[in-house]
Design an enzyme around this catalytic site. Sequence first.
Site, PDB file in Angstrom:
ATOM      1  N   LYS A   1      29.386 -24.840 -42.213  1.00  0.00           N
ATOM      2  CA  LYS A   1      28.499 -23.607 -42.514  1.00  0.00           C
ATOM      3  C   LYS A   1      27.170 -23.356 -41.430  1.00  0.00           C
ATOM      4  O   LYS A   1      26.948 -22.525 -41.142  1.00  0.00           O
ATOM      5  CB  LYS A   1      28.024 -23.791 -44.048  1.00  0.00           C
ATOM      6  CG  LYS A   1      28.918 -23.598 -44.950  1.00  0.00           C
ATOM      7  CD  LYS A   1      28.180 -23.276 -46.377  1.00  0.00           C
ATOM      8  CE  LYS A   1      29.261 -22.949 -47.408  1.00  0.00           C
ATOM      9  NZ  LYS A   1      28.765 -22.739 -48.791  1.00  0.00           N
TER      10      LYS A   1
ATOM     11  N   LYS B   1      42.682 -20.561 -46.131  1.00  0.00           N
ATOM     12  CA  LYS B   1      42.654 -20.400 -47.667  1.00  0.00           C
ATOM     13  C   LYS B   1      42.118 -18.915 -47.726  1.00  0.00           C
ATOM     14  O   LYS B   1      41.217 -18.409 -46.937  1.00  0.00           O
ATOM     15  CB  LYS B   1      41.605 -21.236 -48.063  1.00  0.00           C
ATOM     16  CG  LYS B   1      41.457 -21.545 -49.687  1.00  0.00           C
ATOM     17  CD  LYS B   1      40.555 -22.773 -49.907  1.00  0.00           C
ATOM     18  CE  LYS B   1      39.317 -21.995 -50.655  1.00  0.00           C
ATOM     19  NZ  LYS B   1      38.377 -23.057 -51.189  1.00  0.00           N
TER      20      LYS B   1
ATOM     21  N   LYS C   1      36.271 -15.375 -50.012  1.00  0.00           N
ATOM     22  CA  LYS C   1      35.762 -14.170 -50.205  1.00  0.00           C
ATOM     23  C   LYS C   1      34.915 -13.681 -49.069  1.00  0.00           C
ATOM     24  O   LYS C   1      34.305 -12.530 -49.090  1.00  0.00           O
ATOM     25  CB  LYS C   1      34.720 -14.117 -51.422  1.00  0.00           C
ATOM     26  CG  LYS C   1      33.908 -15.360 -51.651  1.00  0.00           C
ATOM     27  CD  LYS C   1      33.529 -15.315 -53.100  1.00  0.00           C
ATOM     28  CE  LYS C   1      32.773 -16.571 -53.485  1.00  0.00           C
ATOM     29  NZ  LYS C   1      32.497 -16.550 -54.750  1.00  0.00           N
TER      30      LYS C   1
END
Length: 336
Positions: free
Chosen positions: A117, A199, A202
């Site tokens: 991140k 994966k 969203k």
Amino acid sequence: MIDGKKVLLSGMQSTGIITLGNYLGALKNWVDLNDDEGIECFYAVMDLHSITVRQNPAELRKNGRTLYALYMAAGLDPVKNCLFFQSHVPAHPQLAWILNCFTYMGEMNRMTQFKDKAAKHADNVNTGLFTYPVLMAADILLYQADMVPVGKDQLQHLEITRDIANRFNGIYGDVFTIPEAYMGKSGAKIMSLQDPSKKMSKSDENPNGSILLLDDKDTIMRKFKKAVTDSDGLIAYNDDKPGIKNLIDIYCAVTGKTVDGAVKEFDGMGYGKLKEAVGEAVADELAPVQAKFNELINDKAYVDGIMKENAAKASYYANKTLRKVMKKVGFIELPR
Ligand code: TRP
């Protein structure tokens, strides 16, 4: 333990509408536990975690309400389970602060999600992002959770939670239950429709990679039509055909059919037909969830009532643990 029952806690961040992957891999499995009398379940909307990346306030609010209504629309019973917002229980950040003082920089530095991140949001590597796992540890330890259903990507965070809890218990005695990962009936791992090595997420830049839980039927069918397959035209279930494998996994997860059964059913069919069948099955599965969602999102008074009751219930258990922790650490109890 609560009234002789094991405690289970999980949650999702309120950053955008959840995907079919979140639904099939987590939410649907939680719903299966509704009637398990031996487990006391807590599910939170992890809105405090959401602000580790910059959020628009109106959107954060909307996403929070949406996720909360989706929990219920998917079938989580708000009486049998405790469904609450993390930000409604101040004990979460309170315990997180204390646990911060029992967590090492080196431990946080090793977290792979932090590294990912931080690379993705290089302009905003804030200390909340760095200590994200400590808040997650507080979420879990406050409820003395025995079991935490999490995906593979969160196992490292659960491991650090156990380390922090053991460290604290080592100093102050048995304060925290040491949680374990809960692997329910094999939670399906759903991959991106555009890149089946990743994966379904969203936050995917390619909107065609993910089915969102509130996508209408046309959108669902269109996204499946565009799904990546391969060039040999054969329907088989193996790792050399990740796109086909993913479509079959999705089909089996929503229909409850076995992989063998599905492969037989599709034998000799073209990819176009396969994609159409999977799209139809997904749309059929989501239709009642969406209908229920529309009802709930328009019934603010009802949902607000549930929200209040559940926040009070969560606070009761969380504060019990927090008081104990504060006493052990040496803070002065406010005289009554
Ligand atoms: N970090 C989790 C995720 O992104 C969400 C989360 C926050 C969580 N606190 C938790 C999951 C506690 C389980 C238990 O998926």
